[in-house]
Design a protein around this motif. Structure first.
Motif, mmCIF file in Angstrom:
data_model
loop_
_atom_site.group_PDB
_atom_site.id
_atom_site.type_symbol
_atom_site.label_atom_id
_atom_site.label_comp_id
_atom_site.label_asym_id
_atom_site.label_seq_id
_atom_site.Cartn_x
_atom_site.Cartn_y
_atom_site.Cartn_z
ATOM 1 N N ASP A 106 0.863 -1.176 0.000
ATOM 2 C CA ASP A 106 0.000 0.000 0.000
ATOM 3 C C ASP A 106 0.903 1.230 0.000
ATOM 4 O O ASP A 106 1.700 1.408 0.929
ATOM 5 C CB ASP A 106 -0.882 -0.014 1.248
ATOM 6 N N PRO A 107 0.809 2.103 -1.022
ATOM 7 C CA PRO A 107 1.650 3.301 -1.029
ATOM 8 C C PRO A 107 1.388 4.219 0.165
ATOM 9 O O PRO A 107 2.236 5.042 0.500
ATOM 10 C CB PRO A 107 1.291 4.005 -2.331
ATOM 11 N N TYR A 108 0.224 4.065 0.795
ATOM 12 C CA TYR A 108 -0.165 4.777 2.006
ATOM 13 C C TYR A 108 0.036 6.281 1.834
ATOM 14 O O TYR A 108 -0.766 6.932 1.175
ATOM 15 C CB TYR A 108 0.576 4.191 3.205
ATOM 16 N N LYS A 109 1.108 6.860 2.376
ATOM 17 C CA LYS A 109 1.339 8.307 2.265
ATOM 18 C C LYS A 109 2.369 8.654 1.194
ATOM 19 O O LYS A 109 2.555 9.825 0.869
ATOM 20 C CB LYS A 109 1.793 8.873 3.605
ATOM 21 N N ALA A 110 3.052 7.652 0.645
ATOM 22 C CA ALA A 110 4.095 7.904 -0.353
ATOM 23 C C ALA A 110 3.473 8.167 -1.723
ATOM 24 O O ALA A 110 2.447 7.589 -2.079
ATOM 25 C CB ALA A 110 5.034 6.710 -0.439
ATOM 26 N N THR A 111 4.101 9.041 -2.476
ATOM 27 C CA THR A 111 3.637 9.359 -3.827
ATOM 28 C C THR A 111 4.641 8.966 -4.898
ATOM 29 O O THR A 111 4.301 8.879 -6.071
ATOM 30 C CB THR A 111 3.335 10.865 -3.972
ATOM 31 N N LYS A 112 5.882 8.719 -4.486
ATOM 32 C CA LYS A 112 6.877 8.264 -5.450
ATOM 33 C C LYS A 112 7.966 7.466 -4.752
ATOM 34 O O LYS A 112 8.165 7.565 -3.550
ATOM 35 C CB LYS A 112 7.462 9.415 -6.250
ATOM 36 N N GLY A 113 8.639 6.674 -5.557
ATOM 37 C CA GLY A 113 9.709 5.837 -5.057
ATOM 38 C C GLY A 113 9.891 4.637 -5.955
ATOM 39 O O GLY A 113 9.298 4.539 -7.035
ATOM 40 N N LYS A 114 10.691 3.726 -5.493
ATOM 41 C CA LYS A 114 10.937 2.470 -6.202
ATOM 42 C C LYS A 114 11.193 1.401 -5.140
ATOM 43 O O LYS A 114 12.135 1.523 -4.361
ATOM 44 C CB LYS A 114 12.136 2.611 -7.132
ATOM 45 N N VAL A 115 10.336 0.391 -5.117
ATOM 46 C CA VAL A 115 10.430 -0.658 -4.104
ATOM 47 C C VAL A 115 10.457 -2.014 -4.798
ATOM 48 O O VAL A 115 9.625 -2.301 -5.653
ATOM 49 C CB VAL A 115 9.243 -0.590 -3.116
ATOM 50 N N GLU A 116 11.418 -2.819 -4.405
ATOM 51 C CA GLU A 116 11.541 -4.175 -4.927
ATOM 52 C C GLU A 116 11.072 -5.142 -3.858
ATOM 53 O O GLU A 116 11.556 -5.121 -2.723
ATOM 54 C CB GLU A 116 13.001 -4.454 -5.285
ATOM 55 N N LEU A 117 10.100 -5.984 -4.205
ATOM 56 C CA LEU A 117 9.580 -7.002 -3.289
ATOM 57 C C LEU A 117 9.999 -8.377 -3.774
ATOM 58 O O LEU A 117 9.765 -8.724 -4.936
ATOM 59 C CB LEU A 117 8.047 -6.956 -3.232
ATOM 60 N N THR A 118 10.609 -9.140 -2.896
ATOM 61 C CA THR A 118 10.907 -10.542 -3.157
ATOM 62 C C THR A 118 10.172 -11.320 -2.092
ATOM 63 O O THR A 118 10.356 -11.060 -0.900
ATOM 64 C CB THR A 118 12.419 -10.827 -3.052
ATOM 65 N N TYR A 119 9.298 -12.242 -2.505
ATOM 66 C CA TYR A 119 8.517 -12.983 -1.517
ATOM 67 C C TYR A 119 8.414 -14.425 -1.958
ATOM 68 O O TYR A 119 8.301 -14.735 -3.128
ATOM 69 C CB TYR A 119 7.151 -12.331 -1.285
ATOM 70 N N GLN A 120 8.498 -15.313 -0.971
ATOM 71 C CA GLN A 120 8.512 -16.744 -1.275
ATOM 72 C C GLN A 120 8.085 -17.576 -0.083
ATOM 73 O O GLN A 120 8.153 -17.129 1.058
ATOM 74 C CB GLN A 120 9.888 -17.173 -1.730
ATOM 75 N N LEU A 121 7.640 -18.770 -0.394
ATOM 76 C CA LEU A 121 7.275 -19.737 0.640
ATOM 77 C C LEU A 121 8.453 -20.655 0.859
ATOM 78 O O LEU A 121 9.276 -20.859 0.008
ATOM 79 C CB LEU A 121 6.063 -20.566 0.212
#
Length: 121
Positions: A106-121
């Motif tokens: 959820d960007p929530y209060k942020a309006t810009k940026g770059k986020v990398e998500l790595t997710y695994q079981l």
């Protein structure tokens, strides 16, 4: 000669099938988010022939204000991780298989940026 060609053709088909199946993992994903106008929701599906112990999320990047991450669907969430600025966070939770696991960015209060998500079981 024909047997050699057909054997090579079958080997090529087998290699292509193997390579294409490697890219379709449902229990490990990596995504980069640069659009901070909307939420990102995704799920991981456990493989029936694997055993699991951990649901792992790695968050890395930057944001100009607070973002919110939860390891569930937004409607089910009771615990959020609030992050901002330069981000490098790892989340580990017990997971023993059987059901889908969700992630919500959820960007929530942020309006810009770059986020990398790595997710695994």
């Amino acid at each position: 000669m024909d047997k050699l060609i057909s054997k090579n053709f079958l080997n090529l088909i087998a290699i292509l099938i193997l390579l294409s199946s490697c890219g379709n993992r449902t229990d490990k994903k990596k995504i980069t988010i640069e659009d901070f106008d909307k939420k990102f929701i995704d799920s991981l599906i456990p493989s029936p022939d694997k055993s699991y112990a951990v649901y792992y999320i790695k968050i890395k990047g930057t944001s100009n204000d607070t973002i919110r991450i939860t390891a569930s669907k937004p409607s089910d969430s009771s615990h959020y991780y609030y992050l901002n600025g330069n981000i490098e966070k790892e989340i580990r939770m017990d997971y023993y298989g059987g059901s889908k696991e969700y992630i919500t960015f959820d960007p929530y209060k942020a309006t810009k940026g770059k986020v990398e998500l790595t997710y695994q079981l």
